[in-house]
Design an enzyme around this catalytic site. Structure first.
Site, PDB file in Angstrom:
ATOM      1  N   ARG A 185       0.822  -1.211   0.000  1.00  0.00           N
ATOM      2  CA  ARG A 185       0.000   0.000   0.000  1.00  0.00           C
ATOM      3  C   ARG A 185       0.856   1.260   0.000  1.00  0.00           C
ATOM      4  O   ARG A 185       0.460   2.281  -0.568  1.00  0.00           O
ATOM      5  CB  ARG A 185      -0.939  -0.007   1.222  1.00  0.00           C
ATOM      6  CG  ARG A 185      -1.970   1.137   1.222  1.00  0.00           C
ATOM      7  CD  ARG A 185      -2.972   0.948   2.360  1.00  0.00           C
ATOM      8  NE  ARG A 185      -4.069   1.902   2.303  1.00  0.00           N
ATOM      9  CZ  ARG A 185      -4.156   3.006   3.042  1.00  0.00           C
ATOM     10  NH1 ARG A 185      -3.206   3.288   3.931  1.00  0.00           N
ATOM     11  NH2 ARG A 185      -5.187   3.811   2.925  1.00  0.00           N
ATOM     12  N   ILE A 237      -6.742   8.101  -0.925  1.00  0.00           N
ATOM     13  CA  ILE A 237      -6.741   6.641  -0.947  1.00  0.00           C
ATOM     14  C   ILE A 237      -7.575   6.194   0.255  1.00  0.00           C
ATOM     15  O   ILE A 237      -7.398   6.689   1.370  1.00  0.00           O
ATOM     16  CB  ILE A 237      -5.304   6.081  -0.888  1.00  0.00           C
ATOM     17  CG1 ILE A 237      -5.298   4.552  -0.899  1.00  0.00           C
ATOM     18  CG2 ILE A 237      -4.533   6.605   0.308  1.00  0.00           C
ATOM     19  CD1 ILE A 237      -3.894   3.950  -0.987  1.00  0.00           C
ATOM     20  N   SER A 238      -8.523   5.295   0.024  1.00  0.00           N
ATOM     21  CA  SER A 238      -9.441   4.885   1.085  1.00  0.00           C
ATOM     22  C   SER A 238      -8.705   4.114   2.180  1.00  0.00           C
ATOM     23  O   SER A 238      -7.677   3.480   1.944  1.00  0.00           O
ATOM     24  CB  SER A 238     -10.552   4.000   0.514  1.00  0.00           C
ATOM     25  OG  SER A 238     -11.355   4.713  -0.385  1.00  0.00           O
ATOM     26  N   GLN A 239      -9.274   4.149   3.382  1.00  0.00           N
ATOM     27  CA  GLN A 239      -8.687   3.402   4.486  1.00  0.00           C
ATOM     28  C   GLN A 239      -8.767   1.912   4.196  1.00  0.00           C
ATOM     29  O   GLN A 239      -9.677   1.432   3.507  1.00  0.00           O
ATOM     30  CB  GLN A 239      -9.391   3.734   5.792  1.00  0.00           C
ATOM     31  CG  GLN A 239     -10.799   3.198   5.913  1.00  0.00           C
ATOM     32  CD  GLN A 239     -11.513   3.708   7.147  1.00  0.00           C
ATOM     33  OE1 GLN A 239     -12.190   4.729   7.099  1.00  0.00           O
ATOM     34  NE2 GLN A 239     -11.373   2.984   8.248  1.00  0.00           N
TER      35      GLN A 239
END
Length: 226
Positions: A47, A73-75
């Site tokens: 990530r 960027i999403s969790q």
């Protein structure tokens, strides 16, 4: 069942692997993400490579992070939750709306046969395309464009994931969902919920599954009610 791409796999292995393992156990398994294929993909994918250098120290925390151009960027939990709800078996053709930096795209690419991803910000589309190629994802196509319209020439899709919030479910995306397919997307303005949409023989069935907060979908989606 689709296999993880071989090319570039060495770049998705050891670096910061311990942090990924802790992320998966503490943030996903502990919050009842059970799909082993989803968990495995998120253990493998670096990530931090999808996060700007200034934020990479935070890459494995359970939080969204800025990626430039007013996007995030999403969790990790939200990525895992949305992916799990699509129930991918490996043979699917998937449409993603909102490529961003490409992290969610990579997760989908590990789990599906083909991924078609659209990003409205050209710079983000270009950067994601280059990174995904460098990491060996040969089953992904990324283009710059307005995701509200979907990718009609490649439709129908077995699954659709939308990573930006319109205030209504876009009709073009419903039309591009294959019979028996699933779509997950955030819908709303100040109050948003993830909707899981299934295309059944009787029509579309919608279910609210999680309150969320995503960046708004821009472009045609801003023309309310279309």
């Amino acid at each position: 069942m689709a296999e993880a791409p071989d090319a570039g796999s060495s770049q998705r292995s050891g670096e910061r692997a311990d942090e990924r393992l802790r992320m998966v156990e503490a943030q996903l398994v502990a919050r009842e993400i059970h799909d082993e294929r989803v968990l495995g993909a998120m253990r493998r994918i670096p990530r931090h490579r999808f996060v700007p250098e200034g934020h990479r120290a935070l890459a494995y925390e359970d939080r969204p992070l800025p990626i430039g151009h007013s996007q995030t960027i999403s969790q990790p939990f939200v990525v895992a939750f949305m992916t799990e709800r699509l129930a991918l078996a490996g043979s699917e053709r998937v449409l993603e709306v909102g490529t961003g930096s490409g992290y969610q795209t990579a997760v989908l690419a590990e789990l599906a046969r083909e991924v078609w991803s659209i990003e409205i910000v050209p710079e983000l589309a270009s950067g994601a395309r280059e990174l995904l190629r460098a990491l060996g994802y040969a089953n992904v196509r990324v283009r710059a464009g307005d995701g509200y319209q979907g990718w009609p020439e490649a439709a129908p899709f077995d699954a659709i994931l939308v990573a930006a919030a319109p205030d209504h479910v876009p009709r073009p995306l419903l039309d591009q969902l294959a019979p028996g397919g699933r779509m997950i997307l955030p819908v709303g303005e100040d109050q948003q919920n993830l909707l899981l949409v299934r295309r059944t023989p009787e029509g579309f069935v919608q279910e609210e599954v999680l309150p969320v907060r995503f960046v708004p979908m821009t472009g045609i989606a801003e023309q309310h009610g279309r």
